[in-house]
Design a protein around this motif. Sequence first.
Motif, short mmCIF file in Angstrom:
data_model
loop_
_atom_site.label_atom_id
_atom_site.label_comp_id
_atom_site.label_asym_id
_atom_site.label_seq_id
_atom_site.Cartn_x
_atom_site.Cartn_y
_atom_site.Cartn_z
N SER A 112 -11.34 6.44 2.67
CA SER A 112 -9.86 5.79 3.28
C SER A 112 -8.99 6.26 2.11
CB SER A 112 -9.96 4.19 3.14
OG SER A 112 -8.52 4.02 3.19
N HIS A 113 -7.93 7.32 2.55
CA HIS A 113 -6.80 7.59 1.68
C HIS A 113 -5.73 7.41 2.03
CE1 HIS A 113 -9.36 10.74 -0.54
NE2 HIS A 113 -9.85 11.08 0.39
N ASN A 114 -5.02 6.59 0.85
CA ASN A 114 -3.36 6.04 0.98
C ASN A 114 -2.66 7.59 1.00
OD1 ASN A 114 -4.20 3.12 -0.81
ND2 ASN A 114 -4.86 3.89 1.15
N CYS A 115 -1.57 7.52 1.84
CA CYS A 115 -0.53 8.69 1.48
C CYS A 115 0.44 8.00 1.07
CB CYS A 115 -0.29 9.29 2.75
SG CYS A 115 -1.61 10.19 3.44
N LEU A 116 1.15 6.68 1.37
CA LEU A 116 2.05 5.94 0.66
C LEU A 116 1.80 4.62 0.59
CD1 LEU A 116 4.91 7.20 2.77
CD2 LEU A 116 4.53 7.76 0.86
N SER A 117 1.79 3.91 -0.51
CA SER A 117 1.72 2.61 -0.67
C SER A 117 2.83 2.01 -1.49
CB SER A 117 0.43 2.41 -1.20
OG SER A 117 0.29 2.77 -2.60
N VAL A 118 3.15 0.81 -1.31
CA VAL A 118 4.13 -0.09 -2.33
C VAL A 118 3.46 -1.60 -2.45
CG1 VAL A 118 6.36 -0.98 -2.19
CG2 VAL A 118 6.00 1.08 -0.86
N ALA A 119 3.40 -1.80 -3.80
CA ALA A 119 3.03 -3.36 -4.36
C ALA A 119 4.74 -4.04 -4.71
CB ALA A 119 2.00 -3.13 -5.37
N ALA A 120 4.96 -4.86 -3.89
CA ALA A 120 6.28 -5.49 -4.42
C ALA A 120 6.25 -6.89 -3.98
CB ALA A 120 7.37 -4.59 -3.83
#
Length: 509
Positions: free
Chosen positions: A174-182
């Motif tokens: 499972s490859h993330n391309c865009l992620s945000v932790a906020a």
Amino acid sequence: HLDKIGKYLFALAFTITYLVHVNVVEYDLVHVSRSFDGRPISSSSSGGHIHQTTTSNSRAWTESHSPYHIMDPSVRISFRLHDPANVSPPSKFLSVVPYMCSGPGSKDKADLPPSLSTVLNFTTTIATDLKIVHLGDSLGQQFVQGFDASVLGTGHDGHRVVLQEYFYEGKIYSHNCLSVAAPVRGGGISSYWRVTDLISKDNRRKEAACAKEELQLKQRVGWSMEQSIALVGHKFGNGNNNSVSESSNVLDPSFAVGQFDSVVMRIPHGWMDIPDITRERIVEAIQLSHENLGVQTVIITTLPFNNNVLTTSEWQGIHDINEIIRDIGRTWTHVPGIGVQWILVQEFGDFTNQILWENAQHLGYATASTTNIAPKKQQQQHQQHDGWELSGGEFLLDRLPLAKRKWPPSIPMVCAETPAPDAKNCIRNKISTDGIHWCIETLGPRYAASVACLLGCVYNGKGPRGSSRDVGDVRKCEEECNGQFMSITPVDERWIGSEAVIFSRAGET
């Protein structure tokens, strides 16, 4: 075409307008929400740039995950070290099963040798109001997933949203391309942007798909402005509710990310051949990072050994690239307030080389002692990068004979015990699973601590945000952070599992 151009221009105008608005809002919050009196924070130091205080000091540490929270300008990023028995290794967001060294993937893996288990012996938590983005390939994904675990903590998993991803082989990849932790602990943001090339004007696309790329064929999708807009324009919720879910982030889009403060850039060697990684390409990627993400500080990670290095001449090539990275950091000049202000070097390659030399000695290879060629403890802070790893490093090219692998892994990198002469495999260790990806559960805590320490060299200080820093002081702070955390130098035992809060600060010893 005109319709598409109109959409791009509208999105760009929205982003620029928002960034201006964010700067005004942040300024108001600093002056309305708290009063910072400018007095120095009470802390202790061993005479260098790394300081220690306690969790009772609310100016240096917080457990708040509110986007309204603003850290004290004198300590905008700080961290704590923990006993892994009390705070778990940063594995909860890891998404590619074959790269994992914990859970079901660790059942056939042996523990580290004592020389490494006694120094890779803590986990890390971080508090910051900085907006940090990580740029890179699957190795970058691994480390940002570990970093996100460090800045979010227990009960805040829903603050992390994967905006784009792709799967294959039954979703074990499972490859993330865009992620945000906020928002993260301290009110800041941690994001990830998958790019398997140094971004350049030549590989910019109108649209860049989030899809599987073929490494052996060097088929890369490039990058697009749509991706950077998706990151800076991403909206998220308040964050006060510990049970917040991804859906509530969508339903309550009260805040947008806005421009980032810093980027952690990993050069995707493997996807890129060594001759293609030039000074000009690195500088162009730095400038485009500012233009598309707003960053003013860039951390560049030096390249480690991996299974793409097949000859001693290629290993020399990796050394040469790392020297280019260091020289860019040393010689970077800027106009105050315009463009990228600081280039910091994270000595990840040096760190992993020390680990590999130590494990090789454990396996019985006749290597020079790391005490001599990669000085430990207090000597490490004064180490000169003189190419020590090029001398006697031929053992790194000793590979497992895995017939199905085009790039079989290095034995000192993946083996816990020396394989028999005719063995096709070995008992695996908890350093690397495949000869290119690293065990985040083992190396992730030092990586996270080093990023927090390096950023503190620029963003922590008595003055207001954006105040100038002396170049010499920042370089000394950078060197101290690398010497302590990007090495196998043991940390002060009093820092682990206590109430100690650690932060760096340039020019204030």
